[in-house]
Design a protein around this motif. Structure first.
Motif, PDB file in Angstrom:
ATOM      1  N   LEU A   1       0.819  -1.218   0.000  1.00  0.00           N
ATOM      2  CA  LEU A   1       0.000   0.000   0.000  1.00  0.00           C
ATOM      3  C   LEU A   1       0.852   1.267   0.000  1.00  0.00           C
ATOM      4  CD1 LEU A   1      -2.743  -0.987   2.617  1.00  0.00           C
ATOM      5  CD2 LEU A   1      -2.655  -1.479   0.171  1.00  0.00           C
ATOM      6  N   ASN A   2       2.155   1.113  -0.022  1.00  0.00           N
ATOM      7  CA  ASN A   2       3.040   2.276   0.082  1.00  0.00           C
ATOM      8  C   ASN A   2       3.213   2.988  -1.260  1.00  0.00           C
ATOM      9  OD1 ASN A   2       3.423   1.559   2.728  1.00  0.00           O
ATOM     10  ND2 ASN A   2       5.425   0.630   2.412  1.00  0.00           N
ATOM     11  N   GLY A   3       3.287   4.303  -1.191  1.00  0.00           N
ATOM     12  CA  GLY A   3       3.666   5.095  -2.352  1.00  0.00           C
ATOM     13  C   GLY A   3       2.683   5.083  -3.499  1.00  0.00           C
ATOM     14  N   LYS A   4       1.413   4.817  -3.235  1.00  0.00           N
ATOM     15  CA  LYS A   4       0.416   4.816  -4.301  1.00  0.00           C
ATOM     16  C   LYS A   4      -0.049   6.247  -4.563  1.00  0.00           C
ATOM     17  CE  LYS A   4      -0.485   1.590  -5.849  1.00  0.00           C
ATOM     18  NZ  LYS A   4       0.300   0.874  -6.886  1.00  0.00           N
ATOM     19  N   LYS A   5       0.141   6.693  -5.815  1.00  0.00           N
ATOM     20  CA  LYS A   5      -0.260   8.062  -6.166  1.00  0.00           C
ATOM     21  C   LYS A   5      -1.771   8.197  -6.228  1.00  0.00           C
ATOM     22  CE  LYS A   5       3.936   9.019  -8.835  1.00  0.00           C
ATOM     23  NZ  LYS A   5       4.477   9.378 -10.178  1.00  0.00           N
ATOM     24  N   ASP A   6      -2.428   7.158  -6.690  1.00  0.00           N
ATOM     25  CA  ASP A   6      -3.888   7.183  -6.824  1.00  0.00           C
ATOM     26  C   ASP A   6      -4.543   6.479  -5.645  1.00  0.00           C
ATOM     27  OD1 ASP A   6      -3.809   8.461  -9.367  1.00  0.00           O
ATOM     28  OD2 ASP A   6      -3.277   6.530 -10.267  1.00  0.00           O
ATOM     29  N   THR A   7      -5.720   6.935  -5.292  1.00  0.00           N
ATOM     30  CA  THR A   7      -6.453   6.347  -4.176  1.00  0.00           C
ATOM     31  C   THR A   7      -6.886   4.924  -4.515  1.00  0.00           C
ATOM     32  OG1 THR A   7      -7.287   8.522  -3.551  1.00  0.00           O
ATOM     33  CG2 THR A   7      -8.447   6.604  -2.670  1.00  0.00           C
ATOM     34  N   LEU A   8      -6.743   4.037  -3.554  1.00  0.00           N
ATOM     35  CA  LEU A   8      -7.230   2.672  -3.689  1.00  0.00           C
ATOM     36  C   LEU A   8      -8.592   2.562  -3.012  1.00  0.00           C
ATOM     37  CD1 LEU A   8      -3.988   0.624  -2.914  1.00  0.00           C
ATOM     38  CD2 LEU A   8      -5.041   1.014  -5.156  1.00  0.00           C
ATOM     39  N   TYR A   9      -9.492   1.804  -3.630  1.00  0.00           N
ATOM     40  CA  TYR A   9     -10.842   1.610  -3.107  1.00  0.00           C
ATOM     41  C   TYR A   9     -11.018   0.152  -2.685  1.00  0.00           C
ATOM     42  CZ  TYR A   9     -12.316   6.208  -4.807  1.00  0.00           C
ATOM     43  OH  TYR A   9     -12.440   7.564  -5.012  1.00  0.00           O
ATOM     44  N   PHE A  10     -11.715  -0.027  -1.563  1.00  0.00           N
ATOM     45  CA  PHE A  10     -12.003  -1.359  -1.022  1.00  0.00           C
ATOM     46  C   PHE A  10     -13.352  -1.842  -1.567  1.00  0.00           C
ATOM     47  CE2 PHE A  10     -14.136  -4.059   2.052  1.00  0.00           C
ATOM     48  CZ  PHE A  10     -13.151  -4.925   2.501  1.00  0.00           C
ATOM     49  N   TYR A  11     -13.373  -3.061  -2.087  1.00  0.00           N
ATOM     50  CA  TYR A  11     -14.616  -3.643  -2.604  1.00  0.00           C
ATOM     51  C   TYR A  11     -14.778  -5.073  -2.091  1.00  0.00           C
ATOM     52  CZ  TYR A  11     -14.656   0.070  -6.155  1.00  0.00           C
ATOM     53  OH  TYR A  11     -14.668   1.285  -6.805  1.00  0.00           O
ATOM     54  N   THR A  12     -15.975  -5.404  -1.669  1.00  0.00           N
ATOM     55  CA  THR A  12     -16.310  -6.810  -1.512  1.00  0.00           C
ATOM     56  C   THR A  12     -16.579  -7.358  -2.912  1.00  0.00           C
ATOM     57  OG1 THR A  12     -18.692  -6.407  -1.260  1.00  0.00           O
ATOM     58  CG2 THR A  12     -17.338  -6.352   0.744  1.00  0.00           C
ATOM     59  N   LEU A  13     -16.710  -8.670  -3.027  1.00  0.00           N
ATOM     60  CA  LEU A  13     -16.839  -9.282  -4.350  1.00  0.00           C
ATOM     61  C   LEU A  13     -18.075  -8.779  -5.093  1.00  0.00           C
ATOM     62  CD1 LEU A  13     -15.847 -11.287  -6.458  1.00  0.00           C
ATOM     63  CD2 LEU A  13     -17.089 -13.088  -5.249  1.00  0.00           C
ATOM     64  N   GLY A  14     -19.222  -8.809  -4.421  1.00  0.00           N
ATOM     65  CA  GLY A  14     -20.459  -8.359  -5.074  1.00  0.00           C
ATOM     66  C   GLY A  14     -20.417  -6.896  -5.449  1.00  0.00           C
ATOM     67  N   ASP A  15     -19.836  -6.077  -4.573  1.00  0.00           N
ATOM     68  CA  ASP A  15     -19.744  -4.640  -4.859  1.00  0.00           C
ATOM     69  C   ASP A  15     -18.869  -4.372  -6.082  1.00  0.00           C
ATOM     70  OD1 ASP A  15     -21.324  -4.119  -2.675  1.00  0.00           O
ATOM     71  OD2 ASP A  15     -19.676  -3.572  -1.354  1.00  0.00           O
ATOM     72  N   TYR A  16     -17.780  -5.126  -6.209  1.00  0.00           N
ATOM     73  CA  TYR A  16     -16.914  -4.893  -7.367  1.00  0.00           C
ATOM     74  C   TYR A  16     -17.601  -5.317  -8.668  1.00  0.00           C
ATOM     75  CZ  TYR A  16     -12.980  -4.532 -10.462  1.00  0.00           C
ATOM     76  OH  TYR A  16     -12.174  -4.155 -11.511  1.00  0.00           O
ATOM     77  N   ILE A  17     -18.385  -6.375  -8.609  1.00  0.00           N
ATOM     78  CA  ILE A  17     -19.149  -6.790  -9.790  1.00  0.00           C
ATOM     79  C   ILE A  17     -20.099  -5.676 -10.211  1.00  0.00           C
ATOM     80  CG2 ILE A  17     -20.954  -8.378 -10.586  1.00  0.00           C
ATOM     81  CD1 ILE A  17     -19.541 -10.544  -8.886  1.00  0.00           C
ATOM     82  N   VAL A  18     -20.811  -5.096  -9.240  1.00  0.00           N
ATOM     83  CA  VAL A  18     -21.727  -3.984  -9.542  1.00  0.00           C
ATOM     84  C   VAL A  18     -20.947  -2.791 -10.091  1.00  0.00           C
ATOM     85  CG1 VAL A  18     -23.378  -2.343  -8.564  1.00  0.00           C
ATOM     86  CG2 VAL A  18     -23.415  -4.740  -7.824  1.00  0.00           C
ATOM     87  N   ARG A  19     -19.819  -2.474  -9.468  1.00  0.00           N
ATOM     88  CA  ARG A  19     -18.993  -1.350  -9.922  1.00  0.00           C
ATOM     89  C   ARG A  19     -18.534  -1.548 -11.365  1.00  0.00           C
ATOM     90  NH1 ARG A  19     -16.715   1.866 -12.143  1.00  0.00           N
ATOM     91  NH2 ARG A  19     -15.043   3.317 -11.565  1.00  0.00           N
ATOM     92  N   SER A  20     -18.100  -2.737 -11.703  1.00  0.00           N
ATOM     93  CA  SER A  20     -17.552  -3.001 -13.031  1.00  0.00           C
ATOM     94  C   SER A  20     -18.625  -2.973 -14.114  1.00  0.00           C
ATOM     95  CB  SER A  20     -16.851  -4.368 -13.041  1.00  0.00           C
ATOM     96  OG  SER A  20     -15.752  -4.370 -12.167  1.00  0.00           O
ATOM     97  N   ILE A  21     -19.800  -3.486 -13.799  1.00  0.00           N
ATOM     98  CA  ILE A  21     -20.847  -3.570 -14.810  1.00  0.00           C
ATOM     99  C   ILE A  21     -21.546  -2.234 -15.016  1.00  0.00           C
ATOM    100  CG2 ILE A  21     -23.075  -4.647 -15.363  1.00  0.00           C
ATOM    101  CD1 ILE A  21     -22.020  -7.198 -14.014  1.00  0.00           C
ATOM    102  N   THR A  22     -21.730  -1.479 -13.933  1.00  0.00           N
ATOM    103  CA  THR A  22     -22.468  -0.210 -14.041  1.00  0.00           C
ATOM    104  C   THR A  22     -21.566   0.999 -14.234  1.00  0.00           C
ATOM    105  OG1 THR A  22     -22.443   0.269 -11.660  1.00  0.00           O
ATOM    106  CG2 THR A  22     -24.230  -1.150 -12.488  1.00  0.00           C
ATOM    107  N   GLY A  23     -20.307   0.881 -13.843  1.00  0.00           N
ATOM    108  CA  GLY A  23     -19.410   2.034 -13.882  1.00  0.00           C
ATOM    109  C   GLY A  23     -19.654   3.022 -12.766  1.00  0.00           C
ATOM    110  N   LYS A  24     -20.453   2.642 -11.765  1.00  0.00           N
ATOM    111  CA  LYS A  24     -20.813   3.543 -10.665  1.00  0.00           C
ATOM    112  C   LYS A  24     -20.397   2.935  -9.334  1.00  0.00           C
ATOM    113  CE  LYS A  24     -24.822   4.997 -13.392  1.00  0.00           C
ATOM    114  NZ  LYS A  24     -26.298   4.954 -13.520  1.00  0.00           N
ATOM    115  N   GLN A  25     -20.081   3.810  -8.363  1.00  0.00           N
ATOM    116  CA  GLN A  25     -19.675   3.346  -7.050  1.00  0.00           C
ATOM    117  C   GLN A  25     -20.902   2.842  -6.275  1.00  0.00           C
ATOM    118  OE1 GLN A  25     -16.735   2.872  -6.140  1.00  0.00           O
ATOM    119  NE2 GLN A  25     -15.406   4.288  -7.234  1.00  0.00           N
ATOM    120  N   PRO A  26     -20.889   1.596  -5.836  1.00  0.00           N
ATOM    121  CA  PRO A  26     -22.026   1.067  -5.081  1.00  0.00           C
ATOM    122  C   PRO A  26     -21.920   1.398  -3.591  1.00  0.00           C
ATOM    123  CG  PRO A  26     -20.437  -0.660  -5.420  1.00  0.00           C
ATOM    124  CD  PRO A  26     -19.877   0.576  -6.099  1.00  0.00           C
TER     125      PRO A  26
END
Length: 448
Positions: A154-179
């Motif tokens: 997690l060190n030195g990351k210029k961009d913010t990292l987002y935490f997703y559970t499995l189902g949330d990431y599926i929704v995020r990827s298909i819709t393009g929106k943050q669940p």
């Protein structure tokens, strides 16, 4: 949040389990279309920074969605996922890690002479862990995320990292929106405070130094259009809660035995109760469940099934898994008794303090297929009964046993052993696809 519905009610349910990917289209609460496939591997040994497994799962889910939505103009999508897993991604949805399932126990690995799990078990965090409802385990997101931080990921990351559970990431990827993260999935991370209903800031500071952004906790709906069909995605929920909801676990006098790849013994409580002996998890409609999870079940039996498959392969014999199981169950039924004892502790579990299994007390002519699996079933039933005593010590307070999950349906021997200890108590065996029915019930709650 409600969805105003003016047409025929179409609900697409998808269960992303550890072993199977199941989906169904419900119309007026009846299944009219169904898909059942082997789930893509999401807990293999691949590099966790090469997201091949999550991409494979996403393609499968998209394919299933297209089949389910074919010919529809509008539908609600209700998803459940295996719990205690997560991945990290950038704001645009590009994954930084692959999906890290509960079977990845990085929390047990030593860094600078100490495991991340051990750090979480320090007395100064005991109160925070207790209020999470999740006693520390090596495969929880809390332990695995702390491991990532300590290993420098997690060190030195210029961009913010987002935490997703499995189902949330599926929704995020298909819709393009943050669940929005449903409370059942948020709590399963081990990083939520059940008393406040929010993320635990002390634990977040510990495991990631606030280098990761966590989603809002709640229930919401995000929309997208897939091949001319408008899809309303509800916040994904935990597969355990979906299964119990579909199985009809509704009363505080119900005792649930949910036996699948993993197994849990649970009962409903109206308010969160905290103990180091069991987990407390949010359930449906504002209630909670006391649960002893991670009991050896299908995952443990697969150790022996793989052994049989290896023997058959060595002798160049081809036999599919269903036929192997038919043979196993037939030989067990013919076995009156066995002296064998099988320890199923192949992974971290609430019954023993070790992570290796064994077969013991083997007589000269007693190591047979039927005797081996009878010993396995006996040990599993004993483990479930031990957990049941932890959850509800007073048998008189149990008015109904509810069995759900593929193992409980396939292996009646285990059910019989449990029922024998609850004489006179009624028994309910859930319908097939109880998780999908639970997802349908969940979706109906939000539809006018």
């Amino acid at each position: 949040m409600k969805i105003t519905w003016v047409k025929r009610m179409n609900i697409i349910t998808i269960d992303c389990g550890a072993s199977f990917l199941k989906a169904a289209l419900f119309q007026d609460n009846k299944i009219v279309r169904e898909i059942h496939r082997k789930a893509p591997k999401v807990h293999g040994s691949e590099d966790i920074f090469c997201p091949t497994q999550i991409h494979s799962l996403l393609e499968q889910v998209k394919s299933v969605l297209r089949e389910m939505a074919d010919g529809l103009t509008e539908a609600v999508v209700s998803i459940s996922n295996e719990m205690h897993g997560f991945l990290l991604a950038y704001e645009d949805g590009t994954p930084y890690t692959d999906y890290i399932s509960w079977q990845k126990e990085f929390g047990a690995e030593l860094l600078d002479g100490i495991a991340s799990k051990t750090i979480l078990e320090q007395p100064e965090y005991a109160g925070e862990i207790l209020r999470s409802g999740m006693p520390v385990r090596s495969g929880l997101p809390s332990s695995n995320l702390l491991y990532l931080k300590r290993s420098g990921a997690l060190n030195g990351k210029k961009d913010t990292l987002y935490f997703y559970t499995l189902g949330d990431y599926i929704v995020r990827s298909i819709t393009g929106k943050q669940p929005v993260c449903h409370v059942t999935n948020a709590a399963a991370s081990g990083l939520m405070n059940l008393e406040t209903g929010e993320w635990n800031s002390i634990l977040l500071k510990l495991v990631c130094d606030n280098a990761v952004k966590f989603p809002l906790i709640g229930t919401d709906c995000v929309d997208t259009i897939l091949e001319n069909c408008t899809l309303h995605f509800l916040s994904a929920i935990g597969d355990q809660q979906a299964a119990l909801y579909g199985a009809g676990v509704v009363s505080e006098t119900d005792l649930s035995f949910n036996l699948g790849t993993g197994a849990q013994v649970s009962k409903i409580v109206s308010q969160p109760v905290f103990s180091e002996k069991y987990q407390t998890r949010p359930y449906m409609n504002g209630t909670f469940i006391k649960s002893v999870p991670h009991l050896p079940s299908g995952r443990a039996m697969n150790v022996y099934i793989r052994f049989i498959q290896d023997i058959l392969s060595s002798f160049e014999v081809k036999m599919d898994e269903d036929k192997i199981w038919d043979c196993v169950l037939r030989t067990v039924e013919a076995e009156d008794e066995t002296s064998l004892d099988c320890d199923l502790s192949f992974f971290e579990n609430p019954i023993t303090d070790h992570v290796t299994g064994s077969i013991s007390n083997i007589p000269e002519y007693g190591l047979k297929l039927g005797s081996l699996f009878r010993a396995i079933f006996d040990r599993m039933a004993d483990n479930f009964l031990v957990a049941a005593q932890v959850i509800e010590p007073e048998v008189s307070r149990v008015e109904r046993l509810v069995f759900s999950g593929g193992v409980s349906k396939r292996i009646f021997y285990i059910r019989d052993e449990i029922q024998a200890c609850y004489a006179g108590v009624s028994t309910e065996i859930a319908v097939d696809n109880e998780t999908l029915y639970g997802l349908n019930k969940y979706a109906n709650f939000f539809i006018n």
